[in-house]
Each structure stands twice: as C-alpha cells, then as structure tokens.
Design an enzyme around this catalytic site. Structure first.
Site, short mmCIF file in Angstrom:
data_model
loop_
_atom_site.label_atom_id
_atom_site.label_comp_id
_atom_site.label_asym_id
_atom_site.label_seq_id
_atom_site.Cartn_x
_atom_site.Cartn_y
_atom_site.Cartn_z
CG LEU A 1 8.11 2.34 5.03
CD1 LEU A 1 7.93 1.18 4.07
CD2 LEU A 1 6.79 3.02 5.28
CD GLU B 1 9.96 2.04 10.59
OE1 GLU B 1 9.74 3.04 9.89
OE2 GLU B 1 9.84 0.88 10.17
CE1 TYR C 1 1.05 -0.13 4.45
CE2 TYR C 1 -0.01 2.01 4.32
CZ TYR C 1 0.79 1.11 4.99
OH TYR C 1 1.35 1.47 6.20
CE LYS D 1 3.18 3.29 3.19
NZ LYS D 1 3.28 3.34 4.64
N1 PDD Z 1 2.67 5.17 7.55
N2 PDD Z 1 7.36 3.97 9.08
C1 PDD Z 1 6.21 3.27 9.12
C2 PDD Z 1 6.20 1.95 9.79
C3 PDD Z 1 5.04 3.80 8.54
O1 PDD Z 1 3.90 3.11 8.58
C4 PDD Z 1 5.09 5.08 7.92
C5 PDD Z 1 3.90 5.69 7.27
C6 PDD Z 1 6.32 5.77 7.92
C7 PDD Z 1 6.48 7.11 7.26
O2 PDD Z 1 6.46 7.00 5.86
P1 PDD Z 1 5.98 8.20 4.94
O3 PDD Z 1 6.77 9.38 5.32
O4 PDD Z 1 6.27 7.73 3.56
O5 PDD Z 1 4.50 8.41 5.18
C8 PDD Z 1 7.43 5.17 8.48
C9 PDD Z 1 1.50 5.57 6.80
C10 PDD Z 1 1.26 7.03 6.80
C11 PDD Z 1 0.31 4.75 7.25
O6 PDD Z 1 0.47 3.54 7.42
O7 PDD Z 1 -0.81 5.29 7.37
#
Ligand code: PDD
Length: 283
Positions: free
Chosen positions: A202, A177, A32, A145
């Site tokens: 991620l 993270e 996703y 992801k």
């Molecule tokens: N989540 N790390 C994890 C485990 C995440 O699920 C996310 C983002 C990030 C940050 O990634 P980005 O900057 O590309 O949004 C880091 C999304 C927003 C979610 O699952 O809703």
C-alpha cells in the site's frame, strides 16, 4: 456523545445503521482511508483523496463524490459536531446494498460511513519498536486500500502475541511492508531503502511525505526491495503510517539494528514530518 456520518446524515452511534445487504458487510467489497486531523484541520487530505479515488477506480466502485470538496466539508462538520480537536477519521465506502450475488449489482449507490477516533498513546513506541517477520500471505493488489484486511489482522495478532509491535511481511525473500505500516531501512551510507510503490504494497501517504522530506534534505532514497541480509547490515530502520507517524524500529525478529548513529536520520525525519503536519494546521 459520538456522532457518526452514514450516507448523508449525522447520527448517534446507536442510530448509525447499515443494511445487512451492504456489500462491504457480505464481501468486504469496499475501500477505506484513515486521515489525521489536528486543530480541526485535515492533514495530507489531498493525498488521501488521490489514493481513495484510485482505490474506487480499481474496484470499479462508483464514486459518491463528483467534487471531493464536499467530502472535506462533511468531515469538517463531523469534527465540529463531535467537538473534537485532533485525532483520526475513518472513512469507508462500499459498493452499496444488493442481494448477495458475487457479480457486481447494477444501479446501486455506494454506502459511505465516516467516524472519528482518538490518537493512541504513542509514548511507549516513540523511542523504538520491535517488529516480527512473516510470509506475506496477502493478495496481489495490496496497492488498493481495501477493507478486506484479514491477512493483515492475522499476522498483526500473531506478532502482538509474540511481543512485537508490528510484523514485516516477506514475499520472495524481500520485505514488502508492515501489516499496518510501510517499512524502511537506512544503510551504512545513510541512504533510505524502501519497497517500490507497486501492487505488492500500500503506497502510504506518510511514506510519500517522508520520501519527499528526505529528498528535499539531500538524503538519497532508493525505492527497491530489501532483504533480511540488508537489515542485518543496516544502520537504522523505521516504519511509517498515518496513525503513528515515523517510528524507529530497533529490532527485526532477532536482529538488533546496529544503530551506531543513534537513529539520527530517523529522528530527523520524524521531526521534519511533524513540522510538515504542523504547517498544514496554520495554512
Ligand atoms: N494503515 N501499509 C498498510 C498495509 C497499511 O494498512 C497502512 C495504513 C500503511 C500506511 O499508510 P498511510 O501512511 O497512508 O497511513 C501502509 C492504516 C493507518 C489503518 O489501516 O489503520
């Protein structure tokens, strides 16, 4: 009325259906992206597409798109149909429909679901949040992801119940993270430290942009793991994600962040990040 996109058609929510044999439904066999949009313009779109391609490749899921321009057109149409201006897009691609069997099915087409959701009110968190800590219980391919998010949900829920906004996960004594965001500290010299982009985190799109902005503005960035001892000594801390942007962290577990500079680097990065997004609206 909310219109969803499912495999080529725009449907009202009640008609937006997926098979019970969807591999995402049975096995979490899918990937996703969450992509922001403002003034109907998609933000950081190419970076999200690059990560999406990598996720599909790593799970050997056939890409539904040869040219990702068509994906951009579909999403833009979805935003128009729903008469939306800003918010986020959830895009999910699973391996497809097949009788339940752990082995990959042959000749199946991936299922694509896309819908929009609004920005949550950030006023309660924009000045700073408290994060908890927990063991990182996830698999060794956190760089993908994947829609399989159970460890993240379990830890985030536990943190929420203890009054924390987010949880910072620890593997081998180092913070990897958050459960839904990337984690950063700023040391006494004003250097940013964040876990390197590898299989243990991620690689966030927001993370990449913030690092670019920092470097462009002469702030040193060290992509190396940091520990609780480093947090105890740090000047500032923050987290990043598409849905919240750059948010200061004022406490990690029971460690109050010693922010003598009143989080000035975090505020600077947050402002520059917003400007970076706004530039894309006027492109
Ligand atoms: N989540 N790390 C994890 C485990 C995440 O699920 C996310 C983002 C990030 C940050 O990634 P980005 O900057 O590309 O949004 C880091 C999304 C927003 C979610 O699952 O809703």
């Amino acid at each position: 009325m909310q219109i969803y996109y499912v495999n080529g058609s725009f449907e009202h929510k009640s008609d937006a259906l997926i098979s019970v044999e969807d591999r995402g439904f049975n096995f979490s066999d899918g990937v996703y992206e969450v992509i922001g949009f403002k003034n109907k313009k998609l933000l950081n779109f190419n970076k999200h597409v690059d990560r999406l391609k990598r996720s599909l490749f790593n799970l050997q899921i056939k890409s539904p798109y040869k040219n990702f321009k068509s994906l951009e057109l579909i999403i833009t149409r979805l935003i128009e149909i729903n008469k939306l201006c800003g918010g986020f897009i959830y895009l999910q691609i699973t391996r497809g429909n097949a009788k339940r069997d752990h082995l990959f099915p042959v000749n199946v087409n991936p299922n694509v679901v896309i819908f929009a959701f609004p920005q949550k009110d950030l006023s309660g968190i924009s000045k700073g949040v408290k994060v908890g800590i927990s063991e990182d219980i996830r698999w060794m391919r956190c760089d993908v992801k994947s829609i399989s998010l159970l460890p993240n949900l379990l830890e985030k829920q536990k943190a929420y119940e203890k009054g924390f906004f987010e949880i910072w996960q620890i593997r081998n004594k180092f913070i990897t993270e958050g459960s839904t965001s990337n984690a950063f500290i700023i040391d006494k010299l004003g250097n940013i430290i964040t876990h390197p982009k590898n299989n243990l985190i991620l690689g966030g799109v927001t993370r990449d942009v913030v690092i670019e902005i920092a470097k462009l503005n002469g702030i040193k960035v060290f992509e190396k793991p940091f520990s609780l001892a480093d947090i105890k000594k740090c000047n500032e801390a923050f987290l990043t994600s598409t849905t919240v942007g750059v948010i200061p962290v004022k406490q990690v577990n029971n460690i109050k962040i010693n922010s003598k500079k009143k989080g000035e680097i975090t505020s600077f990065l947050s402002e520059k990040y917003d400007n970076f997004l706004n530039l894309q609206i006027n492109e």
